[in-house]
Write an enzyme that holds these catalytic residues in place. Structure first.
Site, short mmCIF file in Angstrom:
data_model
loop_
_atom_site.label_atom_id
_atom_site.label_comp_id
_atom_site.label_asym_id
_atom_site.label_seq_id
_atom_site.Cartn_x
_atom_site.Cartn_y
_atom_site.Cartn_z
CG PHE A 14 -1.86 -1.24 1.47
CD1 PHE A 14 -3.01 -1.01 0.51
CD2 PHE A 14 -1.73 -2.08 2.15
CE1 PHE A 14 -3.77 -2.12 0.54
CE2 PHE A 14 -2.76 -3.37 2.19
CZ PHE A 14 -3.72 -3.27 1.22
CE1 TYR A 64 -3.21 -3.69 6.12
CE2 TYR A 64 -3.35 -4.73 8.01
CZ TYR A 64 -2.87 -4.59 6.97
OH TYR A 64 -1.97 -5.62 6.14
CG ASN A 66 -11.88 0.17 6.89
OD1 ASN A 66 -11.59 1.17 6.31
ND2 ASN A 66 -12.30 -0.91 6.24
CG ASP A 91 -7.86 8.69 1.06
OD1 ASP A 91 -7.70 8.51 2.13
OD2 ASP A 91 -8.71 8.11 0.36
CG ASN A 112 -15.15 2.77 5.83
OD1 ASN A 112 -15.96 3.28 6.29
ND2 ASN A 112 -14.95 1.92 4.93
#
Length: 187
Positions: A14, A64, A66, A91, A112
């Site tokens: 990522f 992560y 979320n 973002d 999220n």
């Protein structure tokens, strides 16, 4: 003490994705000041330093996107940071690539990472720095777009927005947030 949190996803897969632009701003600040992020007990990578006379903690949650709030809350509790002294960078598909927008507070807007932050912080009263990543110009699924990398055409604008966002973070350590908003939201 102030806290600047860049949202993103951990791991090499990522690293340069649109969804990780919050991490990229933290990396820019770390590089500018020759600081070192360390893995911490808050499920993240962080550093505590002084800049412009203020103590600041930078955080990249490693939970992560979320689950970002699961990293922010324990750090906030440990350092006794008020939600109003937290700036979350993330973002935003509703802004074109290269644009940034600062806000005092608000809802999650479908993001999220921000939703998790609100849930765990227990407040919507933290500051936000949204960085535009634009929308896909095809029928590409949103998830594929946000975990994709910037096109060559977008890269220059994205790099500029990372620099500008880092400038805004530094300005917040010297000036009232309203003043920083007025300065950077008009660019």
């Amino acid at each position: 003490m102030k806290c600047i949190v860049g949202l993103g996803n951990p791991g090499r897969k990522f690293k340069k994705t649109r969804h990780n632009i919050g991490f990229m701003v933290i990396d820019e600040l770390v590089e500018r000041h020759d600081w070192k992020l360390k893995t911490d007990k808050f499920h993240g990578k962080s550093v505590v330093e002084h800049i412009h006379g203020d103590k600041v903690v930078l955080l990249k949650p490693q939970t992560y996107m979320n689950l970002s709030g699961q990293s922010i809350r324990p750090l906030m509790d440990f350092y006794q940071i008020d939600p109003t002294d937290i700036l979350v960078i993330y973002d935003d598909m509703d802004l074109p690539t290269g644009k940034i927008r600062l806000r005092q507070k608000g809802g999650h807007g479908g993001h999220n990472g921000v939703r998790s932050t609100i849930e765990h912080v227990g407040s919507k009263e933290f500051k936000r720095l949204r960085i535009g990543i634009g929308r896909p110009d095809t029928r590409m699924p949103v998830i594929d777009y946000v975990i994709g990398t910037f096109s060559k055409e977008q890269q220059r604008d994205a790099t500029g927005s990372i620099q500008t966002a880092a400038d805004a973070c530094e300005a917040w350590l010297e000036k009232p947030f309203d003043q920083v908003m007025n300065e950077f939201n008009t660019q």
